[in-house]
Design a protein around this motif. Sequence first.
Motif, PDB file in Angstrom:
ATOM      1  N   VAL A 222       0.862  -1.184   0.000  1.00 32.27           N
ATOM      2  CA  VAL A 222       0.000   0.000   0.000  1.00 32.27           C
ATOM      3  C   VAL A 222       0.893   1.226   0.000  1.00 32.27           C
ATOM      4  N   ASN A 224       1.098   5.529  -0.117  1.00 36.19           N
ATOM      5  CA  ASN A 224       0.307   6.751   0.064  1.00 36.19           C
ATOM      6  C   ASN A 224       0.566   7.751  -1.066  1.00 36.19           C
ATOM      7  N   ALA A 225      -0.091   8.910  -0.997  1.00 38.02           N
ATOM      8  CA  ALA A 225      -0.020   9.903  -2.075  1.00 38.02           C
ATOM      9  C   ALA A 225       1.398  10.410  -2.304  1.00 38.02           C
ATOM     10  N   LEU A 230       3.159   2.103   3.077  1.00 40.29           N
ATOM     11  CA  LEU A 230       2.531   2.042   4.400  1.00 40.29           C
ATOM     12  C   LEU A 230       2.477   0.627   4.941  1.00 40.29           C
ATOM     13  N   PHE A 255      -5.185  -0.432   6.093  1.00 37.30           N
ATOM     14  CA  PHE A 255      -4.314   0.693   5.726  1.00 37.30           C
ATOM     15  C   PHE A 255      -4.961   1.538   4.625  1.00 37.30           C
ATOM     16  N   ILE A 256      -5.627   0.862   3.701  1.00 40.54           N
ATOM     17  CA  ILE A 256      -6.322   1.566   2.612  1.00 40.54           C
ATOM     18  C   ILE A 256      -7.471   2.404   3.178  1.00 40.54           C
ATOM     19  N   LYS A 258      -7.767   3.663   6.115  1.00 40.35           N
ATOM     20  CA  LYS A 258      -7.245   4.815   6.870  1.00 40.35           C
ATOM     21  C   LYS A 258      -6.854   5.949   5.926  1.00 40.35           C
ATOM     22  N   GLU A 259      -6.303   5.600   4.758  1.00 42.48           N
ATOM     23  CA  GLU A 259      -5.946   6.621   3.766  1.00 42.48           C
ATOM     24  C   GLU A 259      -7.203   7.244   3.147  1.00 42.48           C
ATOM     25  N   LYS A 262      -8.778   9.901   5.089  1.00 39.69           N
ATOM     26  CA  LYS A 262      -8.102  11.210   5.056  1.00 39.69           C
ATOM     27  C   LYS A 262      -8.587  12.067   3.890  1.00 39.69           C
ATOM     28  N   GLU A 264      -8.574  10.828   0.557  1.00 42.93           N
ATOM     29  CA  GLU A 264      -8.048  10.347  -0.729  1.00 42.93           C
ATOM     30  C   GLU A 264      -9.177   9.695  -1.525  1.00 42.93           C
ATOM     31  N   VAL A 267      -6.528   4.777  -3.492  1.00 40.98           N
ATOM     32  CA  VAL A 267      -5.219   4.464  -2.904  1.00 40.98           C
ATOM     33  C   VAL A 267      -4.506   3.477  -3.815  1.00 40.98           C
TER      34      VAL A 267
END
Length: 415
Positions: A222, A224-225, A230, A255-256, A258-259, A262, A264, A267
């Motif tokens: 995974v 992030n931007a 992650l 983990f996806i 959680k992103e 935020k 997003e 992901v």
Amino acid sequence: MDNFDVIVVGAGPSGMMAAISATQSGAKVALIDKNKKVGKKLLMTGGGRCNVTNSKPVEEILQNVPGNGRFLYSAFDQFSNLDIIQFFKKNGVQLKEEDHGRLFPVTDKSQTIVETLFNKILSLGVKYLPNTSVIEMLIDEGQVIGVQTKTEKILASSVILSTGGKAYPSTGSTGDGYTFAKSAGHTITELYPTESPLISHEKFILDKTLQGISLRDVKLSVVNAKGKKLAQHQLDMLFTHFGLSGPAALRCSSFINKELAKGEKSVRVLLDIFPEKSENDLKKFLTGLSKNNAKSVKNVFSEILQERILIFMLEQAGINPAQPAKQLSEKDFDSFVKKIKNFEIRIDSTFPIEKSFVTGGGVNLKEINPKTMESKLIRGLFMTGELLDINGYTGGYNVTCAFVTGFVAGKHAVA
């Protein structure tokens, strides 16, 4: 109006183990469940075979509990995966070990585990109340005094909430425990799906180009931007009509989510089909296969990948699968290797909590005593399992946490 020493609400793995533990510590125990039969969700685990625990050392087990595994060190000191194994052996259940330390009953039936727990409960004299819904906890001056069901008050000096999370509500885990915990003043951290299949709207997913293809021992990461990794997991994976599933995909889901939380829109995950080989080693290997070979690329590389995904990856790399292998250029090899070592897939969402294996989030652990599972806010109130803000990967880790927290709560609920 019945009186007990301990009331356990919920007859899943943690609730049943809590009832057993409390009774063995000398308490008069009532086990209340709104289902007709115990262990409804437990019957589904491990594909109906029940991955009952894991044989790995405690440190490694807790590393596989990404959702606050550190909270459980004190609990594992009192009752560990080895104690779970011994419990079932003593009660006549033989276990067998499979890959990654996963333990199953030799019968390959979840029913074996559920029946063993239930028979133990009955033999110890636990008062079992099926088809009984708790509607309220009874609290007086900061001390729990019992529960109110639809039909009666049941009193006790300790209540253990083992109601599960919100995953698979058809099994009875409809989030009741969060309501009860809130009523006692507890805070609930944000709930999110974990161990959940991944949904993608990539064209090749929508076209079902790779649907049904299973890959063994691949690495899924995974990102992030900002391009930071992650999480990464090396396990099996499956392409489906909606996206990705299988252990590697499920482990990436928390983990996806959680992103996505935020803000997003999607992901990135990166798929490495050959994690044991470096790009350089893989390139050398493929170059060796192709040298002076007049056969088509598709035929020459058929030994490394299933035909459908091989053709797909070749086309993604801008290579005609029908061209002679000996005509491949340095640039072709670099492009192909990059695709099969770093194939990017955009994930738009996961299945919702109700269709996921595990609920992330739960009762805030700052409000729970890690040595006893007792509430720091209400005396005599204990909480276990998925209700707490604890979540592990598939592989026997969640069931292990359920048994461990249940045992510890049962032991300490006896005044």
